[in-house]
Design a protein around this motif. Structure first.
Motif, PDB file in Angstrom:
ATOM      1  N   SER A  55       0.506  -1.049   0.486  1.00 52.66           N
ATOM      2  CA  SER A  55       0.234  -0.387  -0.175  1.00 52.66           C
ATOM      3  C   SER A  55       1.346   1.493   0.252  1.00 52.66           C
ATOM      4  O   SER A  55       1.013   2.219   1.160  1.00 52.66           O
ATOM      5  CB  SER A  55      -0.361  -0.102   1.132  1.00 52.66           C
ATOM      6  OG  SER A  55      -1.624  -0.885   1.349  1.00 52.66           O
ATOM      7  N   GLY A  56       2.103   1.497  -1.086  1.00 55.61           N
ATOM      8  CA  GLY A  56       2.952   2.226  -0.515  1.00 55.61           C
ATOM      9  C   GLY A  56       3.457   2.886  -0.127  1.00 55.61           C
ATOM     10  O   GLY A  56       4.855   3.503  -0.093  1.00 55.61           O
ATOM     11  N   ALA A 108       8.470   1.780   6.395  1.00 56.88           N
ATOM     12  CA  ALA A 108       9.562   2.712   6.141  1.00 56.88           C
ATOM     13  C   ALA A 108       9.155   3.642   4.317  1.00 56.88           C
ATOM     14  O   ALA A 108       8.348   2.578   3.758  1.00 56.88           O
ATOM     15  CB  ALA A 108      10.554   1.972   5.216  1.00 56.88           C
ATOM     16  N   ILE A 109       9.674   4.441   3.796  1.00 59.29           N
ATOM     17  CA  ILE A 109       8.406   5.691   2.888  1.00 59.29           C
ATOM     18  C   ILE A 109       9.508   5.047   1.272  1.00 59.29           C
ATOM     19  O   ILE A 109       8.639   4.642   0.387  1.00 59.29           O
ATOM     20  CB  ILE A 109       8.643   6.669   3.018  1.00 59.29           C
ATOM     21  CG1 ILE A 109       7.880   7.802   3.782  1.00 59.29           C
ATOM     22  CG2 ILE A 109       8.357   7.868   1.356  1.00 59.29           C
ATOM     23  CD1 ILE A 109       8.318   8.925   3.975  1.00 59.29           C
ATOM     24  N   SER A 110      10.956   4.857   1.913  1.00 62.17           N
ATOM     25  CA  SER A 110      11.788   4.560   0.776  1.00 62.17           C
ATOM     26  C   SER A 110      12.207   3.323   0.472  1.00 62.17           C
ATOM     27  O   SER A 110      12.456   2.759   2.567  1.00 62.17           O
ATOM     28  CB  SER A 110      12.612   4.777  -0.062  1.00 62.17           C
ATOM     29  OG  SER A 110      12.221   6.457  -0.094  1.00 62.17           O
TER      30      SER A 110
END
Length: 127
Positions: A55-56, A108-110
């Motif tokens: 989910s991103g 984490a985002i990345s």
């Protein structure tokens, strides 16, 4: 266990409250429950290959390193080197992760670019 209140009686020294020993036992048991809800796990390596995109956000399921929960927990990774800190900062790993019952996950985002050595402090939420 639910929180145990000390019965202080209707008035000072009226004999209707808990005696000193009972009050002390309740204090000790309340603190024991709080301290048992904090766990520090050392020597963990979060493998770069185990992060998955969900989910991103990138997720690391801590069941991969033997950590599961029976209630909601907050997780704060404590990094063991500056190299690990660079990987965490670049991936933008959330410092505090609230996880659902039975599933403890860092987010984490990345995607992290290398394995990360961490110490985790896990605090089980009081209900």
């Amino acid at each position: 266990m639910t929180r145990q209140a000390i019965n202080i009686g209707a008035a000072a020294n009226d004999g209707t409250g808990d005696d000193l020993r009972t009050g002390g036992q309740k204090i000790n048991e309340n603190f024991e429950e709080v301290y048992n809800r904090v766990k520090q796990v050392t020597g963990l390596t979060l493998l770069v290959a185990n992060w998955t995109l969900v989910s991103g956000l990138y997720e690391y399921d801590l069941a991969d390193v033997g950590i599961t929960a029976n209630s909601v927990v907050n997780i704060t990774p404590v990094l063991t080197s500056s190299a690990d800190l660079d990987v965490v900062n670049n991936a933008q790993i959330f410092e505090n992760t609230e996880s659902s019952v039975g599933s403890v996950k860092l987010k984490a985002i990345s995607a992290p670019t290398a394995d990360i050595n961490v110490v985790l402090t896990i605090i089980e939420k009081l209900t």
